[in-house]
Design an enzyme around this catalytic site. Structure first.
Site, PDB file in Angstrom:
ATOM      1  N   VAL A  14      -8.083  -4.778   9.360  1.00 50.49           N
ATOM      2  CA  VAL A  14      -8.807  -3.742   8.607  1.00 50.49           C
ATOM      3  C   VAL A  14     -10.187  -4.243   8.185  1.00 50.49           C
ATOM      4  O   VAL A  14     -11.190  -3.525   8.316  1.00 50.49           O
ATOM      5  CB  VAL A  14      -7.979  -3.273   7.384  1.00 50.49           C
ATOM      6  CG1 VAL A  14      -8.733  -2.195   6.624  1.00 50.49           C
ATOM      7  CG2 VAL A  14      -6.619  -2.748   7.827  1.00 50.49           C
ATOM      8  N   ALA A  33     -23.817   8.336   0.712  1.00 51.14           N
ATOM      9  CA  ALA A  33     -23.591   7.625  -0.558  1.00 51.14           C
ATOM     10  C   ALA A  33     -24.781   7.753  -1.501  1.00 51.14           C
ATOM     11  O   ALA A  33     -24.701   7.322  -2.654  1.00 51.14           O
ATOM     12  CB  ALA A  33     -23.312   6.152  -0.276  1.00 51.14           C
ATOM     13  N   LYS A 103      -1.005  -0.851  -0.342  1.00 51.87           N
ATOM     14  CA  LYS A 103      -0.001   0.050  -0.945  1.00 51.87           C
ATOM     15  C   LYS A 103       1.042  -0.678  -1.770  1.00 51.87           C
ATOM     16  O   LYS A 103       1.491  -0.191  -2.803  1.00 51.87           O
ATOM     17  CB  LYS A 103       0.677   0.919   0.109  1.00 51.87           C
ATOM     18  CG  LYS A 103       1.225   0.174   1.321  1.00 51.87           C
ATOM     19  CD  LYS A 103       0.231   0.128   2.442  1.00 51.87           C
ATOM     20  CE  LYS A 103       0.551  -0.974   3.432  1.00 51.87           C
ATOM     21  NZ  LYS A 103       0.162  -0.664   4.775  1.00 51.87           N
ATOM     22  N   GLU A 127      -7.686   4.955  -1.102  1.00 56.04           N
ATOM     23  CA  GLU A 127      -7.388   5.975  -0.083  1.00 56.04           C
ATOM     24  C   GLU A 127      -6.634   5.392   1.108  1.00 56.04           C
ATOM     25  O   GLU A 127      -5.706   6.009   1.652  1.00 56.04           O
ATOM     26  CB  GLU A 127      -8.706   6.615   0.394  1.00 56.04           C
ATOM     27  CG  GLU A 127      -8.551   7.685   1.442  1.00 56.04           C
ATOM     28  CD  GLU A 127      -7.777   8.888   0.937  1.00 56.04           C
ATOM     29  OE1 GLU A 127      -8.298   9.640   0.119  1.00 56.04           O
ATOM     30  OE2 GLU A 127      -6.627   9.073   1.379  1.00 56.04           O
ATOM     31  N   GLU A 188       2.914  -4.335   9.528  1.00 51.61           N
ATOM     32  CA  GLU A 188       2.621  -5.211   8.391  1.00 51.61           C
ATOM     33  C   GLU A 188       2.786  -6.670   8.820  1.00 51.61           C
ATOM     34  O   GLU A 188       3.434  -6.963   9.836  1.00 51.61           O
ATOM     35  CB  GLU A 188       3.599  -4.920   7.245  1.00 51.61           C
ATOM     36  CG  GLU A 188       3.481  -3.527   6.667  1.00 51.61           C
ATOM     37  CD  GLU A 188       2.074  -3.250   6.168  1.00 51.61           C
ATOM     38  OE1 GLU A 188       1.614  -3.912   5.247  1.00 51.61           O
ATOM     39  OE2 GLU A 188       1.420  -2.349   6.728  1.00 51.61           O
ATOM     40  N   ASP A 199       7.513  -0.159   3.448  1.00 49.63           N
ATOM     41  CA  ASP A 199       6.109   0.271   3.459  1.00 49.63           C
ATOM     42  C   ASP A 199       6.020   1.783   3.139  1.00 49.63           C
ATOM     43  O   ASP A 199       5.195   2.209   2.333  1.00 49.63           O
ATOM     44  CB  ASP A 199       5.514  -0.036   4.845  1.00 49.63           C
ATOM     45  CG  ASP A 199       4.082   0.440   4.971  1.00 49.63           C
ATOM     46  OD1 ASP A 199       3.186  -0.218   4.407  1.00 49.63           O
ATOM     47  OD2 ASP A 199       3.850   1.476   5.620  1.00 49.63           O
ATOM     48  N   LYS A 203       4.260   3.856  -0.145  1.00 46.25           N
ATOM     49  CA  LYS A 203       3.336   4.986  -0.014  1.00 46.25           C
ATOM     50  C   LYS A 203       3.881   6.238  -0.709  1.00 46.25           C
ATOM     51  O   LYS A 203       3.132   6.995  -1.333  1.00 46.25           O
ATOM     52  CB  LYS A 203       3.081   5.263   1.469  1.00 46.25           C
ATOM     53  CG  LYS A 203       2.333   4.115   2.159  1.00 46.25           C
ATOM     54  CD  LYS A 203       2.395   4.247   3.671  1.00 46.25           C
ATOM     55  CE  LYS A 203       1.620   3.148   4.370  1.00 46.25           C
ATOM     56  NZ  LYS A 203       1.881   3.072   5.814  1.00 46.25           N
TER      57      LYS A 203
HETATM   58  N1  HSE Z   1       2.093  -0.947   8.761  1.00 40.31           N
HETATM   59  C1  HSE Z   1       1.533   0.277   8.321  1.00 40.31           C
HETATM   60  C2  HSE Z   1       2.011   1.389   9.248  1.00 40.31           C
HETATM   61  C3  HSE Z   1       0.044   0.186   8.327  1.00 40.31           C
HETATM   62  O1  HSE Z   1       2.522   1.089  10.330  1.00 40.31           O
HETATM   63  O2  HSE Z   1       1.899   2.544   8.900  1.00 40.31           O
HETATM   64  C4  HSE Z   1      -0.654   1.314   7.651  1.00 40.31           C
HETATM   65  O3  HSE Z   1      -0.316   1.402   6.296  1.00 40.31           O
END
Ligand code: HSE
Length: 435
Positions: A14, A33, A103, A127, A188, A199, A203
């Site tokens: 990222v 911006a 997250k 976000e 991840e 995960d 979220k």
């Molecule tokens: N490992 C997470 C997924 C990455 O596969 O959705 C994005 O949050």
């Protein structure tokens, strides 16, 4: 044009995406911006071959970035909840705004982080923490701020959706697809977070907190991943007109809020059934707007970078605005959040898919359907599969009407105790997402 100084911590999938997209689109980004966004420093343990940082100041100690007096916004992209927590707290202590894609950090420590930030008039934007490139936090928190939310349901893990799609459409092996998801930068650092639903749980907690104005908490949330899912159930579901998706569901009911993550049968004709590969989709049902669907790439370098940069733009544009002109992290002020009763999984009401192996002889099916009837469960469909050569047992599939999960569990236990039924019964929840 005034200039806002950004420090990026973490130069993995990222982080490199964020650097590359800002470098590529800087002139449009700066216009949006209303200021010049300058990546003044990067903190990263190692360089990334996918990212030419040129003359940008790169340091090996991420805490140097959080303490750098010239930095206005610290972007946390290292992941995890230990060093990342210390980094974010150090940044806030040093009066930096924070943008994060983390997250787990928000779900587990968000209340403390947001409280500290609010007390100092700082923004923590996140976000990219939910659904990768889909602007769902902004969509739900700001775009739907007129509404009372009834439910939120979605595919919120790209890795599991990618695995399920490849298994379903190409018959590929679970582990092979997982390796590919890791190579593509979807998974991840610990991929059990993806495939065991952790995960998605992180979220879902964030979405539920915004939707139902409740504090972030993982307590009471039911989580089941895709590792126990069998290819034959994917095939049977398809024959019955369903797709199996791994969903996170948060629903307001009379008893409280349901919070659950699990494989789910959804009708093939539903919008969400057609969301494949690494895509995510979040449906929100609310009183004024009705049902909305937010769909797009749920993971990957540049889709996630897109959300991180949107946050940087928001923070930079309003950096000098008074606190009351800024959006509260969870929509409403922290003091207005209320604890909700989290509905136990046995209390939820939904339809179910059941598969069991029963002796193929007269009277067996009627014994089973009698148990279902005695327990108060109505059957929507029942299918007996062809008997494999040389086998005395056949697979029987039942799809129930809406019932309470504890009634289903009672029926399952009674049917499993029949001498004519072997092995344990497999059941998967079914959702129509239309009410
Ligand atoms: N490992 C997470 C997924 C990455 O596969 O959705 C994005 O949050």
């Amino acid at each position: 044009m005034r200039s806002v100084q950004v420090g990026i911590c973490g130069l993995g999938t990222v982080g490199s995406g964020v650097f590359n997209v800002i470098s590529r689109n800087s002139s449009n980004i700066n216009q949006r911006a209303n200021c010049a966004i300058n990546i003044a420093q990067i903190g990263a343990r190692r360089d990334n071959p996918n990212c030419d940082t040129g003359s940008t100041n790169v340091v090996r100690d991420i805490f140097e970035v959080a303490q750098n007096p010239d930095i206005d916004i610290v972007v946390e992209l290292i992941g995890g909840t230990t060093v990342a927590y210390d980094l974010v707290m150090t940044a806030l202590k040093n009066n930096k705004h924070v943008v994060t894609a983390n997250k787990a950090l928000i779900a587990e420590h968000g209340m403390e982080i947001f409280s500290v930030a609010a007390s100092k008039g700082l923004v923590v934007a996140y976000e990219a923490a939910v659904a990768g490139g889909i602007p769902i936090i902004k969509g739900l928190r700001e775009g739907l701020s007129a509404n009372q939310v009834n439910w939120v349901a979605g595919i919120i893990n790209g890795t599991t959706n990618f695995i399920l799609t490849e298994m379903d459409t190409k018959g590929r092996d679970f582990n092979d697809v997982l390796v590919e998801a890791q190579e593509k930068g979807y998974a991840e650092a610990d991929p059990t977070f993806d495939v065991e639903g952790i995960d998605a749980a992180h979220k879902l907690v964030i979405l539920a907190s915004i939707a139902f104005e409740m504090p972030l908490t993982l307590e009471g949330l039911y989580t089941d991943g895709i590792t126990q899912l069998e290819p034959q159930d994917v095939a049977y579901a398809k024959e019955l007109g369903y797709a199996i998706k791994h969903l996170g569901i948060a629903r307001q009911t009379k008893q409280g809020v349901e919070l659950r993550v699990h494989p789910t049968l959804v009708p093939q004709a539903s919008m969400i059934a057609g969301v494949n590969d690494v895509a995510n989709a979040v449906m929100v049902n609310a009183d004024a707007v009705g049902t909305t669907l937010f769909c797009g790439p749920g993971a990957g370098a540049e889709p996630t970078a897109s959300s991180v940069i949107a946050d940087i733009v928001d923070v930079a544009r309003t950096i000098d605005a008074p606190a009351e002109a800024k959006v509260n992290a969870l929509g409403c002020p922290i003091s207005a959040l209320e604890q909700r009763n989290i509905v136990a999984i046995e209390e939820i009401e939904t339809s179910f898919y059941m598969r069991f192996s029963a002796l193929d002889k007269p009277g067996v099916l009627s014994e089973i359907t009698s148990i279902m009837g005695d327990t108060g469960i109505s059957i929507e469909a029942i299918v007996q599969k062809e008997q494999p050569a040389g086998e005395d047992y056949v697979n029987v599939i039942i799809v129930t009407n809406v019932t309470q999960e504890k009634l289903l569990s009672t029926a399952v236990e009674r049917i499993e105790n029949l001498e004519t039924v072997r092995d344990s019964i497999k059941f998967i929840r079914v959702e129509h997402l239309d009410q």
